[in-house]
Scaffold this active site. Structure first.
Site, PDB file in Angstrom:
ATOM      1  CE  LYS A   5      -7.209  -3.820   5.255  1.00  0.00           C
ATOM      2  NZ  LYS A   5      -5.932  -4.362   5.044  1.00  0.00           N
ATOM      3  N   GLY A  65      -0.053 -20.615  18.202  1.00  0.00           N
ATOM      4  CA  GLY A  65      -1.024 -21.455  18.918  1.00  0.00           C
ATOM      5  C   GLY A  65      -1.060 -21.168  20.410  1.00  0.00           C
ATOM      6  CG  HIS A  88      -7.254  -3.305   9.880  1.00  0.00           C
ATOM      7  ND1 HIS A  88      -5.954  -2.887  10.050  1.00  0.00           N
ATOM      8  CD2 HIS A  88      -7.195  -4.310   8.978  1.00  0.00           C
ATOM      9  CE1 HIS A  88      -5.158  -3.604   9.278  1.00  0.00           C
ATOM     10  NE2 HIS A  88      -5.881  -4.476   8.624  1.00  0.00           N
ATOM     11  CB  SER A 105      -0.789  -3.831   7.858  1.00  0.00           C
ATOM     12  OG  SER A 105      -1.938  -3.073   7.551  1.00  0.00           O
ATOM     13  CB  ALA A 106       2.419  -7.391   8.434  1.00  0.00           C
ATOM     14  CB  CYS A 107       0.512  -6.642  13.831  1.00  0.00           C
ATOM     15  SG  CYS A 107       1.719  -5.353  13.464  1.00  0.00           S
ATOM     16  CG  ASN A 164      -0.702 -15.793  20.490  1.00  0.00           C
ATOM     17  OD1 ASN A 164       0.209 -15.628  21.309  1.00  0.00           O
ATOM     18  ND2 ASN A 164      -0.572 -15.458  19.215  1.00  0.00           N
ATOM     19  NE  ARG A 181      -0.102  -8.681   2.245  1.00  0.00           N
ATOM     20  CZ  ARG A 181      -0.670  -8.393   3.400  1.00  0.00           C
ATOM     21  NH1 ARG A 181      -1.764  -9.003   3.797  1.00  0.00           N
ATOM     22  NH2 ARG A 181      -0.141  -7.498   4.207  1.00  0.00           N
ATOM     23  NE  ARG A 186      -2.409  -1.379   3.501  1.00  0.00           N
ATOM     24  CZ  ARG A 186      -1.825  -0.642   4.432  1.00  0.00           C
ATOM     25  NH1 ARG A 186      -1.844   0.683   4.351  1.00  0.00           N
ATOM     26  NH2 ARG A 186      -1.254  -1.202   5.481  1.00  0.00           N
ATOM     27  CG  ASP A 200      -7.533  -7.410   6.618  1.00  0.00           C
ATOM     28  OD1 ASP A 200      -6.546  -7.268   7.365  1.00  0.00           O
ATOM     29  OD2 ASP A 200      -7.780  -6.630   5.677  1.00  0.00           O
ATOM     30  CE1 TYR A 223       0.278  -5.909  -1.620  1.00  0.00           C
ATOM     31  CE2 TYR A 223      -0.900  -3.967  -0.840  1.00  0.00           C
ATOM     32  CZ  TYR A 223      -0.345  -5.209  -0.602  1.00  0.00           C
ATOM     33  OH  TYR A 223      -0.429  -5.766   0.648  1.00  0.00           O
TER      34      TYR A 223
HETATM   35  P1  GTP Z   1      -2.465  -7.970   7.227  1.00  0.00           P
HETATM   36  O1  GTP Z   1      -2.956  -8.992   6.277  1.00  0.00           O
HETATM   37  O2  GTP Z   1      -1.372  -7.116   6.662  1.00  0.00           O
HETATM   38  O3  GTP Z   1      -3.557  -7.131   7.809  1.00  0.00           O
HETATM   39  O4  GTP Z   1      -1.670  -8.750   8.403  1.00  0.00           O
HETATM   40  P2  GTP Z   1      -2.151  -9.650   9.639  1.00  0.00           P
HETATM   41  O5  GTP Z   1      -2.464  -8.783  10.799  1.00  0.00           O
HETATM   42  O6  GTP Z   1      -3.187 -10.612   9.206  1.00  0.00           O
HETATM   43  O7  GTP Z   1      -0.790 -10.431  10.026  1.00  0.00           O
HETATM   44  P3  GTP Z   1      -0.402 -11.976   9.860  1.00  0.00           P
HETATM   45  O8  GTP Z   1      -1.229 -12.874  10.715  1.00  0.00           O
HETATM   46  O9  GTP Z   1      -0.348 -12.286   8.416  1.00  0.00           O
HETATM   47  O10 GTP Z   1       1.066 -11.966  10.466  1.00  0.00           O
HETATM   48  C1  GTP Z   1       2.097 -11.156   9.953  1.00  0.00           C
HETATM   49  C2  GTP Z   1       3.437 -11.654  10.399  1.00  0.00           C
HETATM   50  O11 GTP Z   1       3.489 -11.737  11.817  1.00  0.00           O
HETATM   51  C3  GTP Z   1       3.745 -13.063   9.870  1.00  0.00           C
HETATM   52  O12 GTP Z   1       5.079 -13.109   9.446  1.00  0.00           O
HETATM   53  C4  GTP Z   1       3.532 -13.937  11.075  1.00  0.00           C
HETATM   54  O13 GTP Z   1       4.325 -15.091  11.037  1.00  0.00           O
HETATM   55  C5  GTP Z   1       3.890 -13.025  12.250  1.00  0.00           C
HETATM   56  N1  GTP Z   1       3.116 -13.404  13.466  1.00  0.00           N
HETATM   57  C6  GTP Z   1       1.782 -13.619  13.546  1.00  0.00           C
HETATM   58  N2  GTP Z   1       1.406 -13.989  14.798  1.00  0.00           N
HETATM   59  C7  GTP Z   1       2.533 -13.993  15.536  1.00  0.00           C
HETATM   60  C8  GTP Z   1       2.814 -14.288  16.920  1.00  0.00           C
HETATM   61  O14 GTP Z   1       1.940 -14.633  17.712  1.00  0.00           O
HETATM   62  N3  GTP Z   1       4.118 -14.169  17.317  1.00  0.00           N
HETATM   63  C9  GTP Z   1       5.113 -13.790  16.440  1.00  0.00           C
HETATM   64  N4  GTP Z   1       6.344 -13.691  16.910  1.00  0.00           N
HETATM   65  N5  GTP Z   1       4.890 -13.519  15.140  1.00  0.00           N
HETATM   66  C10 GTP Z   1       3.620 -13.614  14.693  1.00  0.00           C
HETATM   67  C1  SPV Z   2      -3.033  -4.728   5.197  1.00  0.00           C
HETATM   68  O1  SPV Z   2      -2.054  -4.102   4.763  1.00  0.00           O
HETATM   69  O2  SPV Z   2      -3.579  -4.453   6.290  1.00  0.00           O
HETATM   70  C2  SPV Z   2      -3.591  -5.863   4.431  1.00  0.00           C
HETATM   71  C3  SPV Z   2      -3.177  -6.031   3.057  1.00  0.00           C
HETATM   72  O3  SPV Z   2      -4.455  -6.575   4.927  1.00  0.00           O
HETATM   73  S1  SPV Z   2      -3.937  -4.847   2.042  1.00  0.00           S
HETATM   74  O4  SPV Z   2      -5.116  -5.460   1.438  1.00  0.00           O
HETATM   75  O5  SPV Z   2      -2.986  -4.512   1.021  1.00  0.00           O
HETATM   76  O6  SPV Z   2      -4.332  -3.704   2.804  1.00  0.00           O
HETATM   77 MN    MN Z   3      -5.036  -5.833   6.957  1.00  0.00          MN
END
Ligand code: GTP
Ligand code: SPV
Ligand code: MN
Length: 596
Positions: free
Chosen positions: A230, A515, A250, A272-274, A517, A390, A83, A301, A221
């Site tokens: 989004k 897991g 979100h 995102s990615a957390c 968690n 992705r 993004r 999401d 993208y």
């Molecule tokens: P978006 O699709 O961008 O919104 O991301 P998301 O919030 O769905 O994140 P996602 O579950 O794809 O995780 C993103 C990254 O964080 C990956 O590389 C995972 O492996 C890592 N991750 C997810 N959960 C955990 C966790 O509990 N501990 C750790 N250390 N890493 C994690």
């Molecule tokens: C994010 O960035 O929070 C995602 C991927 O879930 S995107 O659809 O590109 O926003």
């Molecule tokens: Mn997202």
């Protein structure tokens, strides 16, 4: 492979009896000048034809059919992998309504700027008209849109990510005709998209919430181009939700079933990615599985939440698929995701092995043959898969997909969980004292930036409710809207905050995550049911370590102490920063949040 009928050879009946839609499509065609127009019906044969066309021109490469049947690789332009928040605008009539949290342009200026790019941009291309529905087509909470795009990759991804095609068009026509059909009051979201030249210098993602419209140019993208996601389901929908008294967030939605067979639904907002996809698909750790705990995935999401007649918040997942982060996904971290993407999946910017299987960092210890750009893999060039590589896949393929995910009424939410990626300070879990404090905890969220957006990675920034990039209006008004749900008769979810990402002095994660968690979710559910104890601290309630079963999680006593410590000096500095952040948002921030 069976011969696939190319699109247009015997084109299905095109067009619509809904004047407002037909006029708009004609107008866009006159501006963009496509060679052909295809109205998507969402059929399997149409999907096959889209894939065949993209295989023929190299947009998609087939992956190993014996290990990954129906799977494809897309290599994006190397400058188009995430993004672009600096090129994303919310164009309200009044600048203040977009808030300091959004880039803003006056609507007329924004239209002029982006229409100049759209002029003639579809010459030599096919224009796809993509009707879609966000949410189950028979749900009163679902909302529809139409995306016009010149990208078959976008059309194919929209078929996976939304309820796309004939059923959506039928609902759009019904709702449009009921409203008079002329389009004075739009009943569906209009999204116009073109790949353009994929030039970052000629790229904009623009939102016009008052017109229910989106214009996106110059990127293919996901978050920039799959406009149902989004752009519609968060930026436009959050605006509508505020006017209509609901929430577009979100958030993942997960059902946790305890050994007594009772299921609690939890909505969680992480940036995102957390970790949303991972938490939504969690597999209970050893011991829990045997005892009868089960986890059900509703969404990974986005959540749309409405107050129900019973006072609870009811949530639907507006999406039909997952656009998930590949790196880090493995048989150990997320076996459900791995099973989901074993077939009929579009991979974007992953690496491949020498036998043409998709590969990314964290998957396993094989060495890939080609990196995400198609070069011979050389560690000197950086990671093999792009960090924001992705997968796009239908939610129905997920082994833990909840039977309630298609329920038009949604699911009742027992707990809301906020969370961020914080190497220091923030404990593993704490509970807010009440709804107002919960809104403050969400509003005060911060997290380290990730590869999901272009720009620097690993910098802590304020990201209220994980909506910094996605709230379609002023954050002050947004916080006030959240507070407004606390009214007579409401039975609101309890609010929590988690942090899976605390690190030790060597930079290693203190908490095993994934897991494991579930152990934290168990405490959260225990709090909801009034069974689990807690200790009051200045930041909220933390678990009494007695109430936690962390025996199987292999966490040292020292790590446990660090994970639950509340460092007063550190929090004092944090509160000062939060205060400064609220100041930067101006006087629309509700005073209730200031008093706390
Ligand atoms: P978006 O699709 O961008 O919104 O991301 P998301 O919030 O769905 O994140 P996602 O579950 O794809 O995780 C993103 C990254 O964080 C990956 O590389 C995972 O492996 C890592 N991750 C997810 N959960 C955990 C966790 O509990 N501990 C750790 N250390 N890493 C994690
Ligand atoms: C994010 O960035 O929070 C995602 C991927 O879930 S995107 O659809 O590109 O926003
Ligand atoms: Mn997202």
């Amino acid at each position: 492979m069976n011969a696939v009928t190319p699109l247009h050879q015997d084109a299905p009946a095109t067009g619509t009896r809904l004047r407002a839609l037909q006029d708009w499509v004609d107008e866009v065609a006159a501006l963009t000048r496509p060679d052909a127009i295809h109205w998507c019906d969402g059929s399997q044969s149409e999907y096959a034809a889209l894939l065949a066309g993209m295989q023929a021109d190299g947009t998609l490469l087939p992956l190993n059919p014996s290990t990954h049947p129906g799977c494809w690789l897309h290599r994006s332009d190397p400058d188009d992998v995430a993004r672009v928040e600096h090129l994303t605008f919310v164009c309200t009539r009044e600048r203040d309504d977009a808030g300091p949290n959004n880039h803003w342009l006056a609507p007329a200026e924004a239209h002029a700027k982006i229409d100049a790019l759209f002029e003639g941009c579809m010459r030599g291309r096919t224009m796809y008209v993509v009707p879609y529905c966000m949410g189950p087509v028979d749900s009163p909470f679902a909302r529809c849109g139409v995306e016009i795009t010149d990208s078959p990759y976008v059309a194919a991804n929209m078929r996976i990510m939304t309820r796309m095609g004939a059923a959506a068009l039928a609902r759009i026509e019904r709702e449009g005709l009921q409203a008079g059909g002329a389009g004075a009051d739009p009943t569906f979201v209009k999204g116009l998209h073109s790949l353009g030249e994929l030039d970052p210098g000629r790229r904009f993602i623009m939102h016009f919430p008052e017109e229910l419209s989106i214009k996106s140019y110059g990127s293919g993208y996901g978050g920039n181009a799959l406009l149902g996601k989004k752009c519609h389901a968060l930026r436009i929908a959050s605006w509508q939700a505020r006017q209509e008294g609901w929430l577009a967030e979100h958030m993942l939605i997960v059902g946790v079933e305890n050994p007594r067979g009772e299921t609690h639904y939890i909505a969680a907002a992480f940036p995102s990615a957390c970790g949303k996809t991972n938490l939504a698909m969690l597999i209970p750790p050893e011991g829990y599985r045997e005892a009868g705990w089960k986890v059900w995935t509703v969404g990974d999401d986005i959540a749309w939440m409405h107050p129900g007649e019973d006072g609870r918040l009811w949530a639907i997942n507006p999406e039909a698929g997952f656009f998930g982060v590949a790196p880090g996904t493995s048989a150990k971290s997320n076996p459900n995701a791995l099973a989901t993407i074993a077939r009929d999946t579009i991979f974007t910017n992953v690496a491949v092995t020498d036998d043409n299987q998709p590969w990314w960092e964290g998957l396993d210890d094989r060495v890939p043959a080609l990196d995400w750009r198609g070069r011979r893999y050389d560690p000197a060039n950086g990671p093999a898969a792009h960090p924001n590589a992705r997968f796009t896949v239908s939610a129905k393929q997920c082994p833990s997909y909840s039977p309630r995910a298609e329920d038009p009424r949604g699911v009742p939410i027992s707990a809301i969980v906020f969370g961020g990626r914080r190497a220091t300070l923030v404990p593993l879990v704490f509970e807010a004292r009440d709804w107002t404090h919960g809104v403050l905890v969400g509003a005060a969220m911060a997290s380290e930036t990730t590869a999901a957006a272009a720009g620097q990675v690993g910098v802590v920034r304020r990201d209220p409710m994980a909506m910094k990039p996605f709230c379609g209006y002023h954050f002050g008004d947004y916080f006030a809207h959240w507070l407004s749900f606390d009214r007579s008769g409401a039975r609101l979810p309890r609010v929590f905050h988690v942090n899976w990402f605390r690190k030790d002095a060597d930079g290693k994660f203190l908490w095993p995550g994934f897991g494991e968690n579930l152990r934290v979710l168990e405490w959260i559910i225990g709090r909801v049911e009034g069974r689990a104890g807690a200790i009051e601290t200045p930041i909220g309630r933390v678990p009494n370590v007695r109430d936690l079963d962390f025996s199987g999680a292999c966490v040292s006593a020292a790590a446990m102490e660090a994970l639950f410590a509340v460092d007063s000096d550190g929090w004092q500095r944090e509160y000062e920063e939060i205060g400064g952040f609220f100041d930067s948002l101006g006087d629309r921030v509700p005073p209730e949040l200031r008093m706390r």
